[in-house]
Structures are given as structure tokens and as C-alpha cells.
Motif scaffolding. Structure first.
Motif, short mmCIF file in Angstrom:
data_model
loop_
_atom_site.label_atom_id
_atom_site.label_comp_id
_atom_site.label_asym_id
_atom_site.label_seq_id
_atom_site.Cartn_x
_atom_site.Cartn_y
_atom_site.Cartn_z
N GLU A 51 0.83 -1.21 0.00
CA GLU A 51 0.00 0.00 0.00
C GLU A 51 0.87 1.26 0.00
O GLU A 51 0.53 2.26 -0.65
CB GLU A 51 -0.95 -0.01 1.20
N VAL A 52 1.96 1.24 0.74
CA VAL A 52 2.88 2.38 0.73
C VAL A 52 3.44 2.60 -0.66
O VAL A 52 3.51 3.73 -1.16
CB VAL A 52 4.04 2.16 1.73
N HIS A 53 3.82 1.51 -1.31
CA HIS A 53 4.38 1.60 -2.66
C HIS A 53 3.40 2.25 -3.62
O HIS A 53 3.78 3.16 -4.40
CB HIS A 53 4.74 0.19 -3.16
N LEU A 54 2.15 1.84 -3.58
CA LEU A 54 1.14 2.43 -4.47
C LEU A 54 1.02 3.92 -4.25
O LEU A 54 0.91 4.70 -5.20
CB LEU A 54 -0.21 1.75 -4.25
N ARG A 55 1.03 4.35 -2.99
CA ARG A 55 0.90 5.78 -2.71
C ARG A 55 2.15 6.56 -3.11
O ARG A 55 2.05 7.68 -3.63
CB ARG A 55 0.60 5.98 -1.22
N MET A 56 3.31 5.99 -2.90
CA MET A 56 4.52 6.70 -3.29
C MET A 56 4.67 6.76 -4.81
O MET A 56 5.27 7.71 -5.33
CB MET A 56 5.75 6.05 -2.64
N MET A 57 4.11 5.80 -5.50
CA MET A 57 4.09 5.87 -6.97
C MET A 57 3.26 7.06 -7.46
O MET A 57 3.47 7.59 -8.55
CB MET A 57 3.52 4.57 -7.55
N LYS A 58 2.32 7.50 -6.62
CA LYS A 58 1.47 8.65 -6.96
C LYS A 58 2.04 9.96 -6.43
O LYS A 58 1.38 10.99 -6.48
CB LYS A 58 0.07 8.44 -6.39
N GLY A 59 3.25 9.90 -5.89
CA GLY A 59 3.88 11.10 -5.36
C GLY A 59 3.78 11.24 -3.86
O GLY A 59 4.16 12.28 -3.30
N GLY A 60 3.26 10.22 -3.18
CA GLY A 60 3.13 10.28 -1.72
C GLY A 60 4.45 10.13 -1.02
O GLY A 60 5.46 9.70 -1.60
N ARG A 61 4.45 10.47 0.25
CA ARG A 61 5.65 10.39 1.08
C ARG A 61 5.39 9.46 2.26
O ARG A 61 4.25 9.13 2.57
CB ARG A 61 6.03 11.79 1.59
N LEU A 62 6.48 9.06 2.91
CA LEU A 62 6.40 8.18 4.07
C LEU A 62 6.87 8.94 5.30
O LEU A 62 7.99 9.47 5.32
CB LEU A 62 7.27 6.94 3.84
N SER A 206 11.32 0.35 4.65
CA SER A 206 11.94 1.32 3.74
C SER A 206 12.72 0.64 2.63
O SER A 206 12.66 1.07 1.46
CB SER A 206 12.86 2.27 4.52
N THR A 207 13.44 -0.42 2.94
CA THR A 207 14.24 -1.10 1.91
C THR A 207 13.35 -1.73 0.85
O THR A 207 13.60 -1.58 -0.35
CB THR A 207 15.15 -2.16 2.54
N SER A 208 12.31 -2.44 1.27
CA SER A 208 11.45 -3.10 0.28
C SER A 208 10.67 -2.08 -0.55
O SER A 208 10.48 -2.27 -1.76
CB SER A 208 10.49 -4.08 0.97
N VAL A 209 10.24 -0.98 0.08
CA VAL A 209 9.56 0.06 -0.69
C VAL A 209 10.50 0.65 -1.74
O VAL A 209 10.12 0.84 -2.91
CB VAL A 209 9.02 1.17 0.24
N MET A 210 11.72 0.93 -1.35
CA MET A 210 12.67 1.53 -2.30
C MET A 210 13.02 0.57 -3.43
O MET A 210 13.20 0.98 -4.58
CB MET A 210 13.93 1.98 -1.55
#
Length: 268
Positions: A51-62, A206-210
């Protein structure tokens, strides 16, 4: 009834009377329990990462929020993302109760405000595409609970990292990540096993998201910042291995193009 497992008495006693060897052996025995406590919640961590990945693909931040050791761990993880993965500093943000000064020196009662976390987050204009992780070993920190509650009201994706099942923090977020590490070697000292569990989970997130965002190629940090001679040398050897050129050619390409990824592309 909620009971803080992390505050229960240590399984060891009379510590001041023990030999150094025994102390170190027993600490190590307890530390070995941490990965075992994390393994059962890998499915929950996986769901959250996607879910984090999907949001960061849209320009979201963590975002990470926490107090004391928990806050420091979040700030450290966030601060390591730009040099490791070459991302802008604003992509992953760590906030600690009491402000940056609390990284070095405890700020009394900073964690007791339920409203301060949202004030801190608002300075960064947190929004619906962003994600908030509250870090609290006890699961009762008002700073973290208040921040998560407000974020959830604003339709921001939320998660918590805690070591106490049934803790209040688990009830105010979308993804409770609970690693039950048990009593600490020194009773109540959650900088030990609980802190280690939090650090490992933050690494995993963080590692898996990146990686999913394309910031790793193969198993290499191809976008890392070349901020010292050691990293320049490492980058040069990565270019050599990928393109089969000599050290001088690889180093020249790295210096010219500014990143391992760009140097490899230029020489391929």
C-alpha cells in the motif's frame, strides 16, 4: 485487560552480581528472540508495504513519528534513505517528539502531548497520498496515538510498530504491526529488544519500498550518493562489474555522470 509485556520483570535477576561473560551471553540470548518475533507478522508488513508503494508511486511520502528511542529510530531510518537510495530528503520524513534536539537529549514530557504530532506533521503539509507510521514500543505514547488518530481522520494511510498486543496504538491505525518481543533483559528498557525489533521492521519497510520503486538494480545501490571516497570506490567497482571496463574508465564515467546507474547506462 491490556498489559504491557515490555514492562514485565526480566527473566534474569541479580544482574550486578554476574560476570561480564554471563551478561553478554544472556543479552545475546534475548536478542536472538527478536527475528522470531517478527517472522509471524511478515504477511502484515507485506500488505502494508504494497500500500505504501502504491501511494509513493502517486507522489506520496512516508512519515514516521515517535518519542524517545522509537522517535530516534524513525529519524535514523528516514535520514538514511537519501544517501542509500538517492531519493530526495522529503520522500521519507522522521519526526521525534520534542524536535530535533530530542535526538541527542531527552525532552521531558514531550511525548505526553496528543496534539503536537499533528502540528509537526502539518508543517510538512501531509496529505491523502502520504503514509504515517507511528512507532511506540509501549503502544501508549500520546504523541503517537494523537498523530495517528488525526491522520486517519484525514484519510491518510496509517500503521504502527509496537511490541505490546492490544495496545491503544493498535486501535487507531489501519495496519498494526505488533512484534511480541517479551520482557526486556533490563526490566522496562525497551531500547533493547523492542528497539531492535522496531529497527528491523523499519529496515524491512523502507528497503522493500525503495526496491519496488526501482531504487535498486539486481542487489546494488545504483542510485546511492557518492558522498565520500569509500562510496566512490564502491561505485567504481560496481560499474566495472556491470560493464567489464577497467577501474580508470569506470571511475571516469562515474565522476562524469554522477551515479552508478548513469555511468552503467553510458558505458553499456
Amino acid at each position: 485487560m491490556f498489559k504491557r509485556i515490555t514492562e514485565q520483570p526480566s527473566h534474569y535477576n541479580d544482574l550486578e552480581q554476574q560476570s561480564t561473560r554471563d551478561l553478554l551471553t544472556w543479552i545475546n540470548q534475548e536478542d536472538r528472540k527478536v527475528p522470531e518475533a517478527i517472522e509471524p507478522i511478515i504477511p502484515q508488513i507485506s500488505e502494508f508495504v504494497d500500500e505504501v508503494h502504491l501511494r509513493m508511486m502517486k507522489g506520496g511520502r512516508l512519515f514516521y513519528i515517535g518519542a524517545g528511542t522509537s522517535g530516534r529510530l524513525g529519524v535514523v531510518d528516514a535520514s538514511e534513505c537519501p544517501p542509500t537510495f538517492g531519493v530526495p530528503h522529503g520522500w521519507v520524513v522522521g519526526l521525534i517528539a520534542g524536535g530535533d534536539g530530542a535526538m541527542r537529549k531527552a525532552v521531558e514530557f514531550a511525548e505526553d502531548s496528543e496534539n503536537q504530532a499533528w502540528k509537526d506533521l502539518s508543517e510538512h503539509e501531509i496529505g491523502e497520498n502520504d503514509t504515517l507510521v507511528g512507532i511506540a514500543a509501549s503502544g501508549t505514547t500520546p504523541y503517537v496515538i494523537g498523530g495517528l488518530q488525526k491522520a486517519r481522520e484525514k484519510n491518510i494511510l496509517t500503521a504502527c510498530i509496537t511490541c505490546n498486543p492490544g495496545a491503544p496504538v493498535t486501535e487507531v491505525c489501519d495496519h498494526p504491526l505488533v512484534a511480541v518481543t517479551g520482557p526486556e533483559f533490563v526490566t522496562g528498557s525497551t531500547r533493547m529488544k523492542a528497539g531492535t525489533a522496531q529497527k528491523l521492521i523499519l529496515n524491512m519497510i523502507s528497503t522493500s519500498v525503495m526496491i519496488k520503486l526501482g531504487r535498486v538494480a539486481g542487489n546494488r545501490m545504483v542510485d546511492m550518493q557518492l558522498s565520500n571516497n569509500k562510496l566512490v570506490d564502491r561505485g567504481t567497482r560496481m560499474v566495472m562489474e556491470s560493464t567489464h571496463v577497467d577501474y580508470e574508465t569506470a571511475n571516469a564515467a562515474l565522476q562524469k555522470h554522477g551515479s552508478v546507474r548513469s555511468a552503467i547506462e553510458a558505458l553499456s
